[in-house]
Design a protein around this motif. Sequence first.
Motif, PDB file in Angstrom:
ATOM      1  N   ALA A  12       4.477 -26.968 -20.181  1.00  0.00           N
ATOM      2  CA  ALA A  12       4.408 -26.120 -18.989  1.00  0.00           C
ATOM      3  C   ALA A  12       3.913 -24.734 -19.357  1.00  0.00           C
ATOM      4  CB  ALA A  12       5.774 -26.025 -18.311  1.00  0.00           C
ATOM      5  N   VAL A  13       3.221 -24.126 -18.395  1.00  0.00           N
ATOM      6  CA  VAL A  13       2.871 -22.709 -18.480  1.00  0.00           C
ATOM      7  C   VAL A  13       3.947 -21.954 -17.720  1.00  0.00           C
ATOM      8  CG1 VAL A  13       1.194 -20.941 -17.876  1.00  0.00           C
ATOM      9  CG2 VAL A  13       0.406 -23.204 -18.618  1.00  0.00           C
ATOM     10  N   VAL A  14       4.728 -21.178 -18.446  1.00  0.00           N
ATOM     11  CA  VAL A  14       5.857 -20.462 -17.850  1.00  0.00           C
ATOM     12  C   VAL A  14       5.425 -19.033 -17.561  1.00  0.00           C
ATOM     13  CG1 VAL A  14       8.267 -19.781 -18.117  1.00  0.00           C
ATOM     14  CG2 VAL A  14       7.435 -21.900 -19.182  1.00  0.00           C
ATOM     15  N   ARG A  15       5.629 -18.617 -16.317  1.00  0.00           N
ATOM     16  CA  ARG A  15       5.255 -17.268 -15.928  1.00  0.00           C
ATOM     17  C   ARG A  15       6.475 -16.547 -15.394  1.00  0.00           C
ATOM     18  NH1 ARG A  15       1.072 -16.886 -11.314  1.00  0.00           N
ATOM     19  NH2 ARG A  15      -0.241 -17.921 -12.854  1.00  0.00           N
ATOM     20  N   GLY A  16       6.779 -15.434 -16.033  1.00  0.00           N
ATOM     21  CA  GLY A  16       7.847 -14.579 -15.545  1.00  0.00           C
ATOM     22  C   GLY A  16       7.303 -13.584 -14.539  1.00  0.00           C
ATOM     23  N   ILE A  17       7.928 -13.506 -13.366  1.00  0.00           N
ATOM     24  CA  ILE A  17       7.428 -12.644 -12.299  1.00  0.00           C
ATOM     25  C   ILE A  17       8.560 -11.794 -11.746  1.00  0.00           C
ATOM     26  CG2 ILE A  17       5.633 -14.295 -11.638  1.00  0.00           C
ATOM     27  CD1 ILE A  17       7.421 -15.041  -9.221  1.00  0.00           C
ATOM     28  N   ASP A  18       8.181 -10.717 -11.088  1.00  0.00           N
ATOM     29  CA  ASP A  18       9.117  -9.899 -10.329  1.00  0.00           C
ATOM     30  C   ASP A  18       8.920 -10.256  -8.863  1.00  0.00           C
ATOM     31  OD1 ASP A  18      10.581  -8.008  -8.979  1.00  0.00           O
ATOM     32  OD2 ASP A  18       9.908  -6.320 -10.206  1.00  0.00           O
ATOM     33  N   PRO A  19       9.850 -10.981  -8.235  1.00  0.00           N
ATOM     34  CA  PRO A  19       9.648 -11.435  -6.852  1.00  0.00           C
ATOM     35  C   PRO A  19       9.324 -10.312  -5.884  1.00  0.00           C
ATOM     36  CG  PRO A  19      11.559 -12.510  -7.817  1.00  0.00           C
ATOM     37  CD  PRO A  19      11.136 -11.451  -8.789  1.00  0.00           C
ATOM     38  N   ALA A  20       9.843  -9.121  -6.141  1.00  0.00           N
ATOM     39  CA  ALA A  20       9.595  -8.006  -5.232  1.00  0.00           C
ATOM     40  C   ALA A  20       8.156  -7.516  -5.307  1.00  0.00           C
ATOM     41  CB  ALA A  20      10.553  -6.853  -5.546  1.00  0.00           C
ATOM     42  N   GLU A  21       7.508  -7.680  -6.461  1.00  0.00           N
ATOM     43  CA  GLU A  21       6.140  -7.208  -6.653  1.00  0.00           C
ATOM     44  C   GLU A  21       5.108  -8.324  -6.519  1.00  0.00           C
ATOM     45  OE1 GLU A  21       5.518  -4.062  -7.117  1.00  0.00           O
ATOM     46  OE2 GLU A  21       7.470  -3.243  -7.645  1.00  0.00           O
ATOM     47  N   GLY A  55      10.382  -8.168 -24.801  1.00  0.00           N
ATOM     48  CA  GLY A  55      10.792  -6.791 -24.570  1.00  0.00           C
ATOM     49  C   GLY A  55      10.378  -6.250 -23.214  1.00  0.00           C
ATOM     50  N   GLY A  56       9.750  -7.046 -22.401  1.00  0.00           N
ATOM     51  CA  GLY A  56       9.305  -6.597 -21.076  1.00  0.00           C
ATOM     52  C   GLY A  56       8.081  -7.370 -20.643  1.00  0.00           C
ATOM     53  N   ASP A  67      14.393 -12.615 -17.109  1.00  0.00           N
ATOM     54  CA  ASP A  67      14.798 -13.825 -17.829  1.00  0.00           C
ATOM     55  C   ASP A  67      13.717 -14.248 -18.818  1.00  0.00           C
ATOM     56  OD1 ASP A  67      17.078 -13.798 -16.317  1.00  0.00           O
ATOM     57  OD2 ASP A  67      16.446 -15.392 -14.942  1.00  0.00           O
ATOM     58  N   ALA A  68      12.453 -14.131 -18.405  1.00  0.00           N
ATOM     59  CA  ALA A  68      11.351 -14.497 -19.292  1.00  0.00           C
ATOM     60  C   ALA A  68      11.272 -13.558 -20.490  1.00  0.00           C
ATOM     61  CB  ALA A  68      10.033 -14.467 -18.521  1.00  0.00           C
ATOM     62  N   ALA A  69      11.468 -12.264 -20.243  1.00  0.00           N
ATOM     63  CA  ALA A  69      11.415 -11.302 -21.351  1.00  0.00           C
ATOM     64  C   ALA A  69      12.541 -11.555 -22.343  1.00  0.00           C
ATOM     65  CB  ALA A  69      11.496  -9.882 -20.785  1.00  0.00           C
ATOM     66  N   ARG A  70      13.711 -11.906 -21.857  1.00  0.00           N
ATOM     67  CA  ARG A  70      14.836 -12.190 -22.756  1.00  0.00           C
ATOM     68  C   ARG A  70      14.634 -13.488 -23.515  1.00  0.00           C
ATOM     69  NH1 ARG A  70      19.951 -11.865 -18.958  1.00  0.00           N
ATOM     70  NH2 ARG A  70      20.947 -12.726 -20.837  1.00  0.00           N
ATOM     71  N   PHE A  71      14.156 -14.530 -22.816  1.00  0.00           N
ATOM     72  CA  PHE A  71      14.019 -15.831 -23.471  1.00  0.00           C
ATOM     73  C   PHE A  71      12.886 -15.822 -24.505  1.00  0.00           C
ATOM     74  CE2 PHE A  71      12.224 -20.145 -23.677  1.00  0.00           C
ATOM     75  CZ  PHE A  71      13.341 -20.850 -24.107  1.00  0.00           C
ATOM     76  N   TRP A  81      19.020 -17.422 -14.214  1.00  0.00           N
ATOM     77  CA  TRP A  81      18.332 -18.507 -14.914  1.00  0.00           C
ATOM     78  C   TRP A  81      17.910 -19.616 -13.944  1.00  0.00           C
ATOM     79  CZ3 TRP A  81      16.921 -16.861 -19.500  1.00  0.00           C
ATOM     80  CH2 TRP A  81      17.715 -15.935 -20.171  1.00  0.00           C
ATOM     81  N   GLN A  82      17.218 -19.159 -12.917  1.00  0.00           N
ATOM     82  CA  GLN A  82      16.646 -20.073 -11.933  1.00  0.00           C
ATOM     83  C   GLN A  82      15.164 -20.287 -12.265  1.00  0.00           C
ATOM     84  OE1 GLN A  82      18.157 -21.404  -9.046  1.00  0.00           O
ATOM     85  NE2 GLN A  82      20.155 -20.466  -9.369  1.00  0.00           N
ATOM     86  N   ILE A  83      14.623 -21.434 -11.855  1.00  0.00           N
ATOM     87  CA  ILE A  83      13.229 -21.759 -12.130  1.00  0.00           C
ATOM     88  C   ILE A  83      12.614 -22.447 -10.916  1.00  0.00           C
ATOM     89  CG2 ILE A  83      13.737 -24.022 -13.156  1.00  0.00           C
ATOM     90  CD1 ILE A  83      11.469 -23.442 -15.193  1.00  0.00           C
ATOM     91  N   VAL A  84      11.373 -22.115 -10.627  1.00  0.00           N
ATOM     92  CA  VAL A  84      10.608 -22.738  -9.540  1.00  0.00           C
ATOM     93  C   VAL A  84       9.488 -23.551 -10.186  1.00  0.00           C
ATOM     94  CG1 VAL A  84       9.127 -22.349  -7.542  1.00  0.00           C
ATOM     95  CG2 VAL A  84      11.154 -20.927  -7.884  1.00  0.00           C
ATOM     96  N   LEU A  85       9.395 -24.817  -9.821  1.00  0.00           N
ATOM     97  CA  LEU A  85       8.435 -25.725 -10.445  1.00  0.00           C
ATOM     98  C   LEU A  85       7.347 -26.131  -9.452  1.00  0.00           C
ATOM     99  CD1 LEU A  85      10.934 -28.185 -12.210  1.00  0.00           C
ATOM    100  CD2 LEU A  85       9.839 -26.154 -13.201  1.00  0.00           C
ATOM    101  N   GLY A  86       6.155 -26.408  -9.983  1.00  0.00           N
ATOM    102  CA  GLY A  86       5.134 -27.065  -9.178  1.00  0.00           C
ATOM    103  C   GLY A  86       5.622 -28.441  -8.776  1.00  0.00           C
ATOM    104  N   ASN A  87       5.260 -28.885  -7.581  1.00  0.00           N
ATOM    105  CA  ASN A  87       5.826 -30.145  -7.090  1.00  0.00           C
ATOM    106  C   ASN A  87       5.454 -31.340  -7.968  1.00  0.00           C
ATOM    107  OD1 ASN A  87       3.147 -30.216  -6.405  1.00  0.00           O
ATOM    108  ND2 ASN A  87       3.458 -30.928  -4.312  1.00  0.00           N
TER     109      ASN A  87
END
Length: 417
Positions: free
Chosen positions: A117-126, A222-223, A214-218, A149-155
């Motif tokens: 998988a290609v994992v993308r960390g995003i800021d939902p507000a932005e 660092g950001g 969560d992505a930065a921590r995992f 630690w929630q994740i949204v997957l492609g169907n």
Amino acid sequence: MNSPYEWQVGWRYVRSGRAGRRNGFISFISGVSMFGIALGVAALIIVLSVMNGFQKEVRDRMLSVIAHVEVFDAHGEGLEDWRATAQLARQVPEVQGAAPFVAAQGLLSRGDAIRGAVVRGIDPAEEAAVTPLAAQRPALMARLQPGAWQIVLGNELARQLGAREGDAVTLYGPGGTVTPAGMAPRLKTFTVAGTFDSGHYEYDSTLALIHLEDAARFFRTGGATGVQLRLADVHRAPAVAAQLANTLPAGLLVRDWTRTNRVWFDAVQLEKRMMFIILTLIVAVAAFNLVSTLVMTVTDKRADIAILRTLGASPRSVMGIFVVQGAVSGVIGTLTGVALGLLVAFNIDVIVPAIERALGVAFLPGSLYLITRLPSEPLASDIVPIAVIALVLAFLATLYPSWRASRVNPAEALRYE
């Protein structure tokens, strides 16, 4: 009647030929030539319009998930201040939105199923400012809370994993942690917050979204590792990316969506060029049918040519008469083809369903294709070259027969008259 007599005589020959006053067979061949040009031009316009429609459909679905331009650290490390980078990028007038992201690759597993998988960390507000998917599904994106630690997957990815909303999946990251027992893989259990359907198989089957923190921590970045940008005009992405590359600080790389999907983009352009060349040959064959038409016309009107020569017409004037006759046929065929092609291209969403109902078939079944309708997007950048090429080919086809007409010997032609 102020036009040169070459134009008047040439136009009269066109009308007399179409009326069949002298030779019905020549009139028939002339009509077939014009019909062939019209059909070739119409086919070229329709095919390229459908290809443009497919390209736009796939591009729009692709850009519903990804941004137009990405700015990221050249060494793959986190940005010290992504907001400062976004502020610099916003100085370019075309930039309308910016949002941070973390991009990484990992493995997702649930039970015996494991998928890359290609994992993308995003800021939902932005994120809603740069991707239509986030703007259209705000409630889904809002479930991505830091530390949850929630994740949204492609169907399609969720289907391959057999995961549904509320199920737990395990994410394995690159590298690991050194323990007394040896190297332990880096992993974390996430809860599926939901799924999305972009309509683009590549992203639906590989993309997973988690919260930026969560992505930065995992992944221990660092950001944010980069900034996504959305532009006012998607077609300006390469030019804006080049401009940003020259204005942003050293150490930052800029990549636009055409480079991210370069293989697909180049394949579509190559296919369009090949289809243009192949269908242009059809137009060329139809245009050069005018050669046989004009040769027969010259043979049929040898006496007329001889009389014009004896009245003082120059070889150049005689040649001009038949150039006008052939050019008029080419213009009529081209304009008819353009009109027919545009009529079909702009109404293909009505024509194709009617044909499907009449035949009882589905040309684009939803079980096999991403789309169920035939898209079409006629572009002036395609239509104008098609019309110009058809007219040029028709004009070239008139040169040899017209030259032969100018070489007719009056005495020889009138010997048996």
